[in-house]
Motif scaffolding. Structure first.
Motif, PDB file in Angstrom:
ATOM      1  N   ARG A  94       0.845  -1.186   0.000  1.00 50.43           N
ATOM      2  CA  ARG A  94       0.000   0.000   0.000  1.00 50.43           C
ATOM      3  C   ARG A  94       0.883   1.239   0.000  1.00 50.43           C
ATOM      4  NH1 ARG A  94      -5.316  -1.157   1.211  1.00 50.43           N
ATOM      5  NH2 ARG A  94      -5.694  -3.267   2.010  1.00 50.43           N
ATOM      6  N   GLN A  95       0.383   2.323  -0.549  1.00 50.29           N
ATOM      7  CA  GLN A  95       1.206   3.505  -0.784  1.00 50.29           C
ATOM      8  C   GLN A  95       1.834   4.037   0.488  1.00 50.29           C
ATOM      9  OE1 GLN A  95      -0.828   6.657  -2.790  1.00 50.29           O
ATOM     10  NE2 GLN A  95       1.011   7.848  -3.115  1.00 50.29           N
ATOM     11  N   THR A  96       1.055   4.094   1.579  1.00 51.00           N
ATOM     12  CA  THR A  96       1.590   4.637   2.836  1.00 51.00           C
ATOM     13  C   THR A  96       2.729   3.780   3.361  1.00 51.00           C
ATOM     14  OG1 THR A  96      -0.590   5.522   3.392  1.00 51.00           O
ATOM     15  CG2 THR A  96       1.014   5.331   5.185  1.00 51.00           C
ATOM     16  N   LYS A  99       5.888   4.028   1.159  1.00 50.51           N
ATOM     17  CA  LYS A  99       6.681   5.240   1.370  1.00 50.51           C
ATOM     18  C   LYS A  99       7.582   5.093   2.589  1.00 50.51           C
ATOM     19  CE  LYS A  99       3.711   8.681  -0.841  1.00 50.51           C
ATOM     20  NZ  LYS A  99       2.897   9.908  -0.653  1.00 50.51           N
ATOM     21  N   ARG A 174       6.782  -0.263 -11.240  1.00 50.14           N
ATOM     22  CA  ARG A 174       5.625   0.636 -11.194  1.00 50.14           C
ATOM     23  C   ARG A 174       4.986   0.813 -12.572  1.00 50.14           C
ATOM     24  NH1 ARG A 174       7.443   6.149  -8.730  1.00 50.14           N
ATOM     25  NH2 ARG A 174       5.474   6.715  -9.708  1.00 50.14           N
ATOM     26  N   ALA A 288       8.189   7.665  -3.350  1.00 47.70           N
ATOM     27  CA  ALA A 288       7.427   6.521  -3.821  1.00 47.70           C
ATOM     28  C   ALA A 288       6.127   6.979  -4.440  1.00 47.70           C
ATOM     29  CB  ALA A 288       7.155   5.568  -2.654  1.00 47.70           C
ATOM     30  N   GLY A 289       5.725   6.342  -5.515  1.00 46.64           N
ATOM     31  CA  GLY A 289       4.478   6.698  -6.166  1.00 46.64           C
ATOM     32  C   GLY A 289       3.462   5.578  -6.033  1.00 46.64           C
ATOM     33  N   GLU A 290       2.476   5.544  -6.915  1.00 52.65           N
ATOM     34  CA  GLU A 290       1.455   4.517  -6.870  1.00 52.65           C
ATOM     35  C   GLU A 290       2.056   3.160  -7.242  1.00 52.65           C
ATOM     36  OE1 GLU A 290      -1.859   6.117  -5.297  1.00 52.65           O
ATOM     37  OE2 GLU A 290      -1.723   4.128  -6.178  1.00 52.65           O
ATOM     38  N   PRO A 291       2.053   2.187  -6.338  1.00 50.27           N
ATOM     39  CA  PRO A 291       2.583   0.867  -6.685  1.00 50.27           C
ATOM     40  C   PRO A 291       1.670   0.152  -7.650  1.00 50.27           C
ATOM     41  CG  PRO A 291       1.638   0.845  -4.479  1.00 50.27           C
ATOM     42  CD  PRO A 291       1.616   2.282  -4.939  1.00 50.27           C
ATOM     43  N   ALA A 294      -1.064  -2.027  -5.879  1.00 50.26           N
ATOM     44  CA  ALA A 294      -1.704  -1.465  -4.693  1.00 50.26           C
ATOM     45  C   ALA A 294      -3.025  -2.138  -4.380  1.00 50.26           C
ATOM     46  CB  ALA A 294      -1.923   0.032  -4.891  1.00 50.26           C
TER      47      ALA A 294
END
Length: 562
Positions: A94-96, A99, A174, A288-291, A294
């Motif tokens: 997940r993005q959080t 990161k 990504r 970090a961006g959108e995996p 996700a």
């Protein structure tokens, strides 16, 4: 018409010439010193090739070249293999969480290589944690030699260089289309087949770019092989240093440096042609961006295995950094874990011993000079290059980042050869100029990345309302690019404060820096104060990276509010 005319004027106006100070600085302290050094390889009372003949005919140098190629190749392979599960893990969280883990991965990247090498020596020594663990579970009765041999060199160098693969490989993950993976799974592809037939081809550009970067850095490595290797692992950078410090043979050192430089530049040309090194570095390490995964709620067996391996790689990256904190509070005069008892005497020794305080003060002054010079030169150059046409901008992008590509040992020897005759060796300006040379590319890349998102209409509007270009820059452009300037300055400070190789050649007993003093302690004697100093450097690095992150978030918040 007005817009077109303004645009043309801007290309020819003084702002387009803002890159000239860095052009002049690089010529003075990079092109000329390296050029003079390399020319000396062809001169001995007249033109000669004897140094090159000597370099390729004497068995010791041939063995050093062979060691360099073999070690660099093995480190490259290990870095790619270890980077794959870690990059997959980062891209499927997940993005959080991604990161947070991304920051954990980047911490070793920005932590001093000397600090990490010290941690590995403590971990892998005969009475270290790894050998104690192996004996404890009954896998061995006698300690295994993990350091001062090829194993130690490979572990230490892979730990330092692997992030160069993780960053572009993560970007490749990504960019993978999730539907392709789902289609392959729906058609019954096994995890192994899915990796070899789908994921590997799709992510190979990032892996290849990172591998070339690792190999290019590995062939010129000096610190880790010197501290963790033995005589059988002598690399070409060590032979260059040996010919300068021990043999005073500048011609042979120059010949070796030229061979090393040619290999490095060929590899850099390949990276620049295929992947654009500047964009890869400036975008890959930002955040970090959108995996691509996700939306994953459950992993396949292969996915769980890959994620587990990724966590082991994370442990591999942070273990030597976390280890040294409890050891720094140990009462023993040797590096032991767990410590028999705890004390703060090594920290007290650091803050009371004049040699440590003087070295720290020198490092801070040199780093401050480096930050000021690199921020001014890098920012102005980035603004100037942004005004050039694409082909010219590409040339200057490559030219300005060249000092961070050329092996540090070559730059160090060249600057010593250039600055010693004019009496700068022994002053703080010698290492400050050297550090500015290798740190300015970080500022340049950081500001260039921010300028790509700068709205040029704001500039045209300010100039159209009668503002002079300096006023427009101060009131409009500078606030917009300040996050890039601050980020680059932070990295410049860390680069300067952590440097060892340049300090070995450009400082003396009076002006030596903290990393040089630590290096001398690790190489020559055992002083636990070194571990306390390492912890102080790690904390300082964390604070600087944290402040940079907060400044970046604050800037983004102000932009979003507007």
């Amino acid at each position: 018409m007005l817009r077109h005319r303004s645009h043309s004027v801007l290309r020819l106006s003084p702002p387009a010439l803002a890159s000239l100070p860095l052009v002049a600085f690089t010529i003075a302290f990079f092109v000329l010193p390296v050029g003079f050094l390399l020319v000396s390889g062809f001169y001995d009372h007249g033109f000669t090739l004897k140094y090159f003949v000597h370099a390729v005919s004497v068995s010791a140098y041939l063995q050093a070249f062979q060691n360099t190629m073999v070690i660099a190749s093995l480190v490259t392979i290990l870095s790619v293999v270890f980077a794959y599960p870690l990059a997959y893990l980062l891209a499927t969280l997940r993005q959080t969480i991604a990161k947070i883990l991304f920051l954990v991965v980047l911490l070793p990247f920005w932590t001093s290589a000397l600090v990490r090498t010290t941690g590995w020596i403590i971990l892998l020594q005969k009475n270290g944690i790894v050998n104690d663990l192996l004996r404890g579970v009954g896998l061995t009765d006698q300690p295994i030699a993990f350091v001062f041999n090829l194993t130690g060199v490979l572990i230490g160098m892979t730990h330092v260089l692997m992030p160069f693969v993780v960053l572009p490989l993560y970007a490749s993950f990504r960019s993978v289309d999730r539907s392709v993976i789902l289609a392959a799974e729906g058609l019954g592809a096994s995890p192994v087949r899915l990796f070899w037939r789908v994921m590997l081809p799709l992510t190979s550009p990032g892996a290849i770019a990172g591998a070339i970067m690792v190999f290019m850095n590995a062939i010129g490595y000096y610190i880790t092989p010197s501290l963790m290797g033995g005589p059988g692992q002598t690399m070409i950078a060590q032979m260059i240093a040996f010919n300068i410090s021990e043999q005073l043979n500048w011609g042979l050192a120059a010949a070796l440096a030229l061979i090393l430089l040619c290999v490095t530049l060929v590899l850099f040309a390949i990276v620049q042609k295929l992947f654009n090194f500047g964009e890869m570095m400036s975008s890959g390490s930002s955040r970090a961006g959108e995996p691509f995964g996700a939306e994953i709620r459950s992993r396949s067996v292969g996915g769980r295995i890959s994620a587990g391996l990724g966590l082991l790689v994370v442990l591999f990256l942070v273990a030597p950094i976390l280890l040294i904190f409890p050891i720094s509070f140990g009462s023993s005069t040797y590096f032991t874990f767990p410590p028999p008892s705890y004390t703060v005497k090594w920290y007290a020794n650091f803050f009371s011993d004049n040699k440590w305080l003087r070295a720290t003060g020198n490092s801070l002054v040199i780093a401050a000079l480096t930050v000021v010079l690199s921020a001014i030169l890098g920012t102005s150059a980035a603004v100037g290059v942004s005004r050039l046409k694409k082909r010219a901008a590409g040339f200057f992008d490559a030219y300005f980042i060249m000092p961070m590509i050329v092996p540090a040992i070559v730059i160090s020897v060249a600057l010593y050869y250039f600055l010693a005759p004019i009496g700068l060796i022994g002053s703080l300006w010698a290492p400050a100029l050297g550090h500015t040379l290798v740190a300015t590319p970080y500022v340049f890349l950081s500001v260039r990345a921010v300028l790509r998102g700068f709205d040029g209409n704001l500039e045209y509007a300010a100039l159209g309302l009668g503002a002079s270009w300096p006023t427009m820059f101060r009131r409009v452009m500078l606030p917009a690019i300040m996050p890039g300037v601050i980020g680059g300055a932070v990295f410049a400070f860390i680069t300067s404060f952590d440097d060892v190789v340049l300090a070995l050649f450009l400082t003396n007993l009076k002006t030596r820096t903290l990393p040089k003093l630590m290096y001398e302690g690790v190489a020559q004697d055992i002083d636990p104060t070194i571990v306390a100093a390492s912890c102080i450097i790690i904390v300082a690095t964390l604070v600087l990276l944290g402040l940079n992150l907060l400044a970046s978030r604050s800037s983004h918040a102000r932009v979003d509010h507007r």
